[in-house]
Design a protein around this motif. Structure first.
Motif, PDB file in Angstrom:
ATOM      1  N   LEU A  99      15.700   3.899 -35.046  1.00  0.00           N
ATOM      2  CA  LEU A  99      15.623   3.941 -36.508  1.00  0.00           C
ATOM      3  C   LEU A  99      15.897   5.356 -37.013  1.00  0.00           C
ATOM      4  N   ALA A 100      15.295   6.337 -36.366  1.00  0.00           N
ATOM      5  CA  ALA A 100      15.492   7.732 -36.765  1.00  0.00           C
ATOM      6  C   ALA A 100      16.932   8.184 -36.530  1.00  0.00           C
ATOM      7  N   ALA A 101      17.595   7.626 -35.529  1.00  0.00           N
ATOM      8  CA  ALA A 101      18.958   8.032 -35.199  1.00  0.00           C
ATOM      9  C   ALA A 101      19.997   7.481 -36.176  1.00  0.00           C
ATOM     10  N   ARG A 102      19.662   6.423 -36.879  1.00  0.00           N
ATOM     11  CA  ARG A 102      20.619   5.836 -37.839  1.00  0.00           C
ATOM     12  C   ARG A 102      20.819   6.790 -38.995  1.00  0.00           C
ATOM     13  N   LYS A 103      22.061   7.055 -39.301  1.00  0.00           N
ATOM     14  CA  LYS A 103      22.372   7.962 -40.403  1.00  0.00           C
ATOM     15  C   LYS A 103      22.591   7.212 -41.708  1.00  0.00           C
ATOM     16  N   GLN A 104      23.122   6.004 -41.633  1.00  0.00           N
ATOM     17  CA  GLN A 104      23.399   5.208 -42.825  1.00  0.00           C
ATOM     18  C   GLN A 104      22.854   3.802 -42.657  1.00  0.00           C
ATOM     19  N   HIS A 105      22.566   3.172 -43.779  1.00  0.00           N
ATOM     20  CA  HIS A 105      22.161   1.768 -43.804  1.00  0.00           C
ATOM     21  C   HIS A 105      21.003   1.482 -42.857  1.00  0.00           C
ATOM     22  N   LYS A 106      19.961   2.321 -42.956  1.00  0.00           N
ATOM     23  CA  LYS A 106      18.804   2.142 -42.084  1.00  0.00           C
ATOM     24  C   LYS A 106      18.039   0.873 -42.437  1.00  0.00           C
ATOM     25  N   PRO A 107      17.583   0.145 -41.419  1.00  0.00           N
ATOM     26  CA  PRO A 107      16.688  -0.984 -41.700  1.00  0.00           C
ATOM     27  C   PRO A 107      15.319  -0.433 -42.128  1.00  0.00           C
ATOM     28  N   ASP A 108      14.475  -1.307 -42.602  1.00  0.00           N
ATOM     29  CA  ASP A 108      13.160  -0.870 -43.069  1.00  0.00           C
ATOM     30  C   ASP A 108      12.203  -0.504 -41.937  1.00  0.00           C
ATOM     31  N   ASP A 109      12.417  -1.047 -40.758  1.00  0.00           N
ATOM     32  CA  ASP A 109      11.459  -0.842 -39.674  1.00  0.00           C
ATOM     33  C   ASP A 109      12.122  -1.119 -38.335  1.00  0.00           C
ATOM     34  N   SER A 110      11.330  -1.034 -37.281  1.00  0.00           N
ATOM     35  CA  SER A 110      11.816  -1.349 -35.934  1.00  0.00           C
ATOM     36  C   SER A 110      10.844  -2.308 -35.259  1.00  0.00           C
ATOM     37  N   ALA A 111      11.335  -3.020 -34.276  1.00  0.00           N
ATOM     38  CA  ALA A 111      10.526  -4.009 -33.562  1.00  0.00           C
ATOM     39  C   ALA A 111       9.325  -3.364 -32.876  1.00  0.00           C
ATOM     40  N   VAL A 112       9.546  -2.275 -32.171  1.00  0.00           N
ATOM     41  CA  VAL A 112       8.457  -1.637 -31.433  1.00  0.00           C
ATOM     42  C   VAL A 112       7.376  -1.136 -32.381  1.00  0.00           C
ATOM     43  N   GLU A 113       7.767  -0.521 -33.478  1.00  0.00           N
ATOM     44  CA  GLU A 113       6.782   0.002 -34.434  1.00  0.00           C
ATOM     45  C   GLU A 113       6.041  -1.126 -35.138  1.00  0.00           C
ATOM     46  N   MET A 114       6.751  -2.198 -35.493  1.00  0.00           N
ATOM     47  CA  MET A 114       6.081  -3.338 -36.130  1.00  0.00           C
ATOM     48  C   MET A 114       5.090  -3.982 -35.173  1.00  0.00           C
ATOM     49  N   ALA A 115       5.474  -4.138 -33.910  1.00  0.00           N
ATOM     50  CA  ALA A 115       4.574  -4.735 -32.925  1.00  0.00           C
ATOM     51  C   ALA A 115       3.298  -3.898 -32.799  1.00  0.00           C
ATOM     52  N   LYS A 116       3.444  -2.578 -32.753  1.00  0.00           N
ATOM     53  CA  LYS A 116       2.265  -1.700 -32.677  1.00  0.00           C
ATOM     54  C   LYS A 116       1.377  -1.887 -33.895  1.00  0.00           C
ATOM     55  N   ALA A 117       1.973  -1.940 -35.078  1.00  0.00           N
ATOM     56  CA  ALA A 117       1.201  -2.089 -36.320  1.00  0.00           C
ATOM     57  C   ALA A 117       0.456  -3.421 -36.347  1.00  0.00           C
ATOM     58  N   ILE A 118       1.067  -4.469 -35.823  1.00  0.00           N
ATOM     59  CA  ILE A 118       0.432  -5.786 -35.797  1.00  0.00           C
ATOM     60  C   ILE A 118      -0.636  -5.842 -34.712  1.00  0.00           C
ATOM     61  N   GLY A 119      -0.410  -5.123 -33.603  1.00  0.00           N
ATOM     62  CA  GLY A 119      -1.338  -5.131 -32.476  1.00  0.00           C
ATOM     63  C   GLY A 119      -0.924  -6.096 -31.382  1.00  0.00           C
ATOM     64  N   ILE A 120       0.400  -6.311 -31.256  1.00  0.00           N
ATOM     65  CA  ILE A 120       0.929  -7.239 -30.254  1.00  0.00           C
ATOM     66  C   ILE A 120       1.933  -6.531 -29.368  1.00  0.00           C
ATOM     67  N   GLU A 121       2.359  -7.210 -28.323  1.00  0.00           N
ATOM     68  CA  GLU A 121       3.398  -6.719 -27.427  1.00  0.00           C
ATOM     69  C   GLU A 121       4.663  -7.533 -27.649  1.00  0.00           C
TER      70      GLU A 121
END
Length: 189
Positions: A99-121
């Motif tokens: 996500l940080a590496a994208r220079k243009q048209h970034k999505p709102d989030d990433s799978a790994v970060e969302m999984a951590k926020a939810i508390g799942i693998e």
């Protein structure tokens, strides 16, 4: 990504979630042969953190259901069992680095970060294949899966789907994202 996993569920919200989970459990008995709902519910009611995580899985479209019991750990295993990859977790790249590496048209989030926020693998390839033994999932969508460090170090990430009655594993740049690609998770309680 909402931070609702930190929000305490009211007694009414807990009961509503338990009713939803029980109805799904009863409707899909082939996913959890030999497991009794009363045992699952007792385990869930013993820890409100588990209900918060399952609620987040539910509100992001995962439709979590019991898919097994780990006797050694004494834990029930839940997977996202929505027919397609959860709607609330699509159009995301693989991880925060991508996500940080994208220079243009970034999505709102990433799978790994969302999984951590939810508390799942995020599901592994083995878990994804196990899920597909329980039904037909991702016939129109695809799901990011855990990716070996060697592949990720080279900029790639893995995802799966089911087409032609076969589970396929593919690769893509970790920074890519598509409206039909999200991720599925697992949770143990």
């Amino acid at each position: 990504m909402s931070k609702s996993t930190t929000k305490k569920l009211s007694a009414a919200e807990q009961q509503e979630l338990l009713q939803t989970l029980k109805a799904r459990f009863d409707k899909n008995m082939k996913r959890h042969k030999g497991i009794a709902w009363n045992d699952v519910q007792a385990k869930l009611e013993s820890g409100p953190a588990a209900l918060r995580t399952l609620n987040e899985m539910e509100i992001t479209g995962g439709e979590p259901d019991v898919v097994g019991f780990d006797k050694k750990a004494g834990e029930y295993i839940f997977f996202d069992c929505s027919a397609e990859t959860p709607k609330g977790r699509r159009s995301i790249c693989f991880d925060g680095e991508a996500l940080a590496a994208r220079k243009q048209h970034k999505p709102d989030d990433s799978a790994v970060e969302m999984a951590k926020a939810i508390g799942i693998e995020i599901l592994s390839e083995e878990e994804y294949r196990q899920l597909q033994e329980l039904g037909e999932f991702d016939l129109k969508t695809s799901s990011w899966i855990q990716t070996p460090a060697k592949i990720r170090k080279l900029g790639g990430a893995l995802f799966c789907d089911r087409r032609y009655d076969t589970v396929f594993v593919y690769h893509n740049g970790a920074d890519s994202y598509y409206g039909a690609r999200g991720f599925r998770g697992s949770f143990r309680v």
